[in-house]
Design an enzyme around this catalytic site. Sequence first.
Site, PDB file in Angstrom:
ATOM      1  N   HIS A   1      -4.674  -7.193   3.409  1.00  0.00           N
ATOM      2  CA  HIS A   1      -5.229  -6.358   2.341  1.00  0.00           C
ATOM      3  C   HIS A   1      -4.261  -5.310   1.799  1.00  0.00           C
ATOM      4  O   HIS A   1      -4.660  -4.389   1.102  1.00  0.00           O
ATOM      5  CB  HIS A   1      -6.540  -5.682   2.780  1.00  0.00           C
ATOM      6  CG  HIS A   1      -7.589  -6.653   3.190  1.00  0.00           C
ATOM      7  ND1 HIS A   1      -8.059  -7.638   2.352  1.00  0.00           N
ATOM      8  CD2 HIS A   1      -8.236  -6.817   4.358  1.00  0.00           C
ATOM      9  CE1 HIS A   1      -8.946  -8.362   2.989  1.00  0.00           C
ATOM     10  NE2 HIS A   1      -9.077  -7.890   4.211  1.00  0.00           N
TER      11      HIS A   1
ATOM     12  N   ARG B   1      -4.770   8.300  -8.616  1.00  0.00           N
ATOM     13  CA  ARG B   1      -3.384   8.763  -8.430  1.00  0.00           C
ATOM     14  C   ARG B   1      -2.440   7.791  -9.123  1.00  0.00           C
ATOM     15  O   ARG B   1      -2.871   6.757  -9.629  1.00  0.00           O
ATOM     16  CB  ARG B   1      -3.058   8.788  -6.945  1.00  0.00           C
ATOM     17  CG  ARG B   1      -3.301   7.420  -6.328  1.00  0.00           C
ATOM     18  CD  ARG B   1      -2.817   7.284  -4.920  1.00  0.00           C
ATOM     19  NE  ARG B   1      -3.585   6.335  -4.159  1.00  0.00           N
ATOM     20  CZ  ARG B   1      -3.449   5.017  -4.170  1.00  0.00           C
ATOM     21  NH1 ARG B   1      -2.550   4.468  -4.947  1.00  0.00           N
ATOM     22  NH2 ARG B   1      -4.196   4.233  -3.440  1.00  0.00           N
TER      23      ARG B   1
ATOM     24  N   GLU C   1     -20.972  -6.460   0.124  1.00  0.00           N
ATOM     25  CA  GLU C   1     -20.633  -7.199  -1.099  1.00  0.00           C
ATOM     26  C   GLU C   1     -20.558  -8.679  -0.797  1.00  0.00           C
ATOM     27  O   GLU C   1     -20.087  -9.080   0.268  1.00  0.00           O
ATOM     28  CB  GLU C   1     -19.257  -6.755  -1.618  1.00  0.00           C
ATOM     29  CG  GLU C   1     -19.268  -5.430  -2.314  1.00  0.00           C
ATOM     30  CD  GLU C   1     -17.870  -5.010  -2.764  1.00  0.00           C
ATOM     31  OE1 GLU C   1     -16.914  -5.802  -2.601  1.00  0.00           O
ATOM     32  OE2 GLU C   1     -17.735  -3.891  -3.257  1.00  0.00           O
TER      33      GLU C   1
ATOM     34  N   LYS D   1     -17.170   4.968  -2.166  1.00  0.00           N
ATOM     35  CA  LYS D   1     -17.493   3.712  -2.863  1.00  0.00           C
ATOM     36  C   LYS D   1     -18.977   3.629  -3.239  1.00  0.00           C
ATOM     37  O   LYS D   1     -19.322   3.125  -4.296  1.00  0.00           O
ATOM     38  CB  LYS D   1     -17.097   2.514  -2.002  1.00  0.00           C
ATOM     39  CG  LYS D   1     -15.581   2.339  -1.826  1.00  0.00           C
ATOM     40  CD  LYS D   1     -15.279   0.986  -1.182  1.00  0.00           C
ATOM     41  CE  LYS D   1     -14.042   0.935  -0.348  1.00  0.00           C
ATOM     42  NZ  LYS D   1     -12.771   0.909  -0.986  1.00  0.00           N
TER      43      LYS D   1
HETATM   44  P1  ADP Z   1      -9.759  -0.731   0.290  1.00  0.00           P
HETATM   45  O1  ADP Z   1     -10.307   0.480  -0.415  1.00  0.00           O
HETATM   46  O2  ADP Z   1      -9.911  -0.653   1.782  1.00  0.00           O
HETATM   47  O3  ADP Z   1      -8.373  -1.103  -0.151  1.00  0.00           O
HETATM   48  P2  ADP Z   1     -10.956  -2.656  -1.534  1.00  0.00           P
HETATM   49  O4  ADP Z   1     -12.404  -2.621  -1.828  1.00  0.00           O
HETATM   50  O5  ADP Z   1     -10.037  -2.083  -2.578  1.00  0.00           O
HETATM   51  O6  ADP Z   1     -10.718  -1.940  -0.115  1.00  0.00           O
HETATM   52  O7  ADP Z   1     -10.501  -4.154  -1.205  1.00  0.00           O
HETATM   53  C1  ADP Z   1      -9.211  -4.454  -0.730  1.00  0.00           C
HETATM   54  C2  ADP Z   1      -8.941  -5.958  -0.826  1.00  0.00           C
HETATM   55  O8  ADP Z   1      -9.918  -6.682  -0.042  1.00  0.00           O
HETATM   56  C3  ADP Z   1      -9.073  -6.567  -2.212  1.00  0.00           C
HETATM   57  O9  ADP Z   1      -7.876  -6.443  -2.952  1.00  0.00           O
HETATM   58  C4  ADP Z   1      -9.409  -8.014  -1.884  1.00  0.00           C
HETATM   59  O10 ADP Z   1      -8.246  -8.705  -1.472  1.00  0.00           O
HETATM   60  C5  ADP Z   1     -10.311  -7.899  -0.672  1.00  0.00           C
HETATM   61  N1  ADP Z   1     -11.737  -7.811  -1.064  1.00  0.00           N
HETATM   62  C6  ADP Z   1     -12.456  -6.674  -1.223  1.00  0.00           C
HETATM   63  N2  ADP Z   1     -13.734  -6.952  -1.570  1.00  0.00           N
HETATM   64  C7  ADP Z   1     -13.859  -8.290  -1.631  1.00  0.00           C
HETATM   65  C8  ADP Z   1     -14.929  -9.199  -1.950  1.00  0.00           C
HETATM   66  N3  ADP Z   1     -16.152  -8.760  -2.259  1.00  0.00           N
HETATM   67  N4  ADP Z   1     -14.668 -10.530  -1.929  1.00  0.00           N
HETATM   68  C9  ADP Z   1     -13.430 -10.999  -1.595  1.00  0.00           C
HETATM   69  N5  ADP Z   1     -12.388 -10.204  -1.287  1.00  0.00           N
HETATM   70  C10 ADP Z   1     -12.569  -8.859  -1.307  1.00  0.00           C
END
Ligand code: ADP
Length: 494
Positions: free
Chosen positions: A236, A294, A201, A117
């Site tokens: 999540h 993917r 974030e 990331k």
């Molecule tokens: P992973 O790679 O572990 O799946 P992501 O970055 O894709 O993590 O985030 C997964 C989920 O977490 C998102 O779909 C959202 O629901 C929540 N999320 C991630 N970042 C944020 C953020 N900055 N603010 C609010 N919710 C977030």
Amino acid sequence: MMIKKILIANRGEIALRIISTCREMGIKTVTIFTDIEKEYPHALHGDESFNIGSGPLSDTYLNQAKLIEIAKKSNADAIHPGYGFLSENATFARLVEKEGLIFIGPTPEHMELMGDKIGCKQALEKMDIPFVPGYHGDNQEPLHLLAKAKEIGFPLIVKASAGGGGKGMRLVLKEEEFISSLESAKREALNAFGNDLVLIEKYILKPRHIEVQVMGDTHGNYLHFYERDCSIQRRHQKIIEETPAPHLSDKIRDEITKSAASLIKEIKYRGAGTVEYLYSPEDESFYFLEMNTRLQVEHPITEMVTNCDLVRIQILVAAGKKIPLKQSDIKQTGHSIEVRLYAEDPDNEFLPSIGKVLHVGIPTLKNVRLDTGYVAGNEVTINFDPMLAKLISWGENRDMARKKIIHSLDEVSFLGIKTNREYLKRILTTPEFGEGKIFTNFVEEFKDLLGPRELSNEELALSLAAQYLSKKTVQANSEDVAGPWDNLTEFRNI
Ligand code: ADP
């Protein structure tokens, strides 16, 4: 080059999904299965099928050397990794190519870039991609991170750079909790990914998860297949997905899909991918989250509204062909919803459920698709992902697709196994879902509404029938017959 035979390095519903496209394209398939999966459909439906034994996943589905050996032995020219398992493993993709085989997926370099990331955000910084305000720098000193956290403001999220599936992620509500949350996120990340780099974030309040399906080829074509809304998540993890995203203005849809297509153009991406965004309906802002390199679990809803076969395009691109479409050929027609049926007990902390599938109910309505890797007689074990099936509906509009999937959920039963079917129905029938007022914390916010409720007479009758059937199987298979009440935990097995 023409691809004539594909080894599918996966199992269950996604292996069957790939087989069905291969059949249409006249491509032979090779599948793999473990000792306990001899009677599973993916073991039976490949043109050839190899037993990869038993033991931990590293000995079976993740055993790279064994997979290459089988591909060579069977004269396959390509490997499709499906999703999960080795699908985002750059080392495997490199090995496949080194051995003179085609990896049906992106280049190892793109997988590496997007699997990290921090690296990904640093690489995309020069582009016009909106990021969630935050910090993704190299200085990982706790006090430096704390200073950055204060600048960003609370609440915020600490995320593992190598993270996935919500692992290594912590919501931090106030400054005093920051250092301890940072430490625990790092510990979890180190354990899960062998890497404890984190980024920070700003926490976006009540966001929606909107992602864009993209596809690139080696001839300079970089297309999007519109968006999917995957806001209904539990811990999540997505459980209901739909397209088009409800209440998204044409302007934002246009911006978000163009942003994703230009991202893959910039990095010259090859194959299928998904660019994920957080969308804040309050001010219509959207932020890049990450890119998955993917085919996604939820790809069928995109296929339903665009009438495209994404696996077919993946195979064509891997064979060096052009995507057989222009951007203007790809349109969204109607609405599609997918629900993920899991072998788990939503009314008992979502504990995994195992046992023998006694019967699979098949949906009967038009434009409803059931993607499952199980048939009656198969054993559901804790060795693999608990997803039993994906049920997908298409309707002329959102409400029609919603009603159709609710009706179809009644038809789709996995007798013998506890599933989240009723839980999914409870979500789909809330007025909020009906109005498209969805957001990522939906199931937490409506927890009380989504809890267990009394069974109707019909449900009671069905569960008793299931109970009776499962009892008969137990008695037929075992000398050691259980007492009459021993199976009562299976009571709601419908
Ligand atoms: P992973 O790679 O572990 O799946 P992501 O970055 O894709 O993590 O985030 C997964 C989920 O977490 C998102 O779909 C959202 O629901 C929540 N999320 C991630 N970042 C944020 C953020 N900055 N603010 C609010 N919710 C977030």
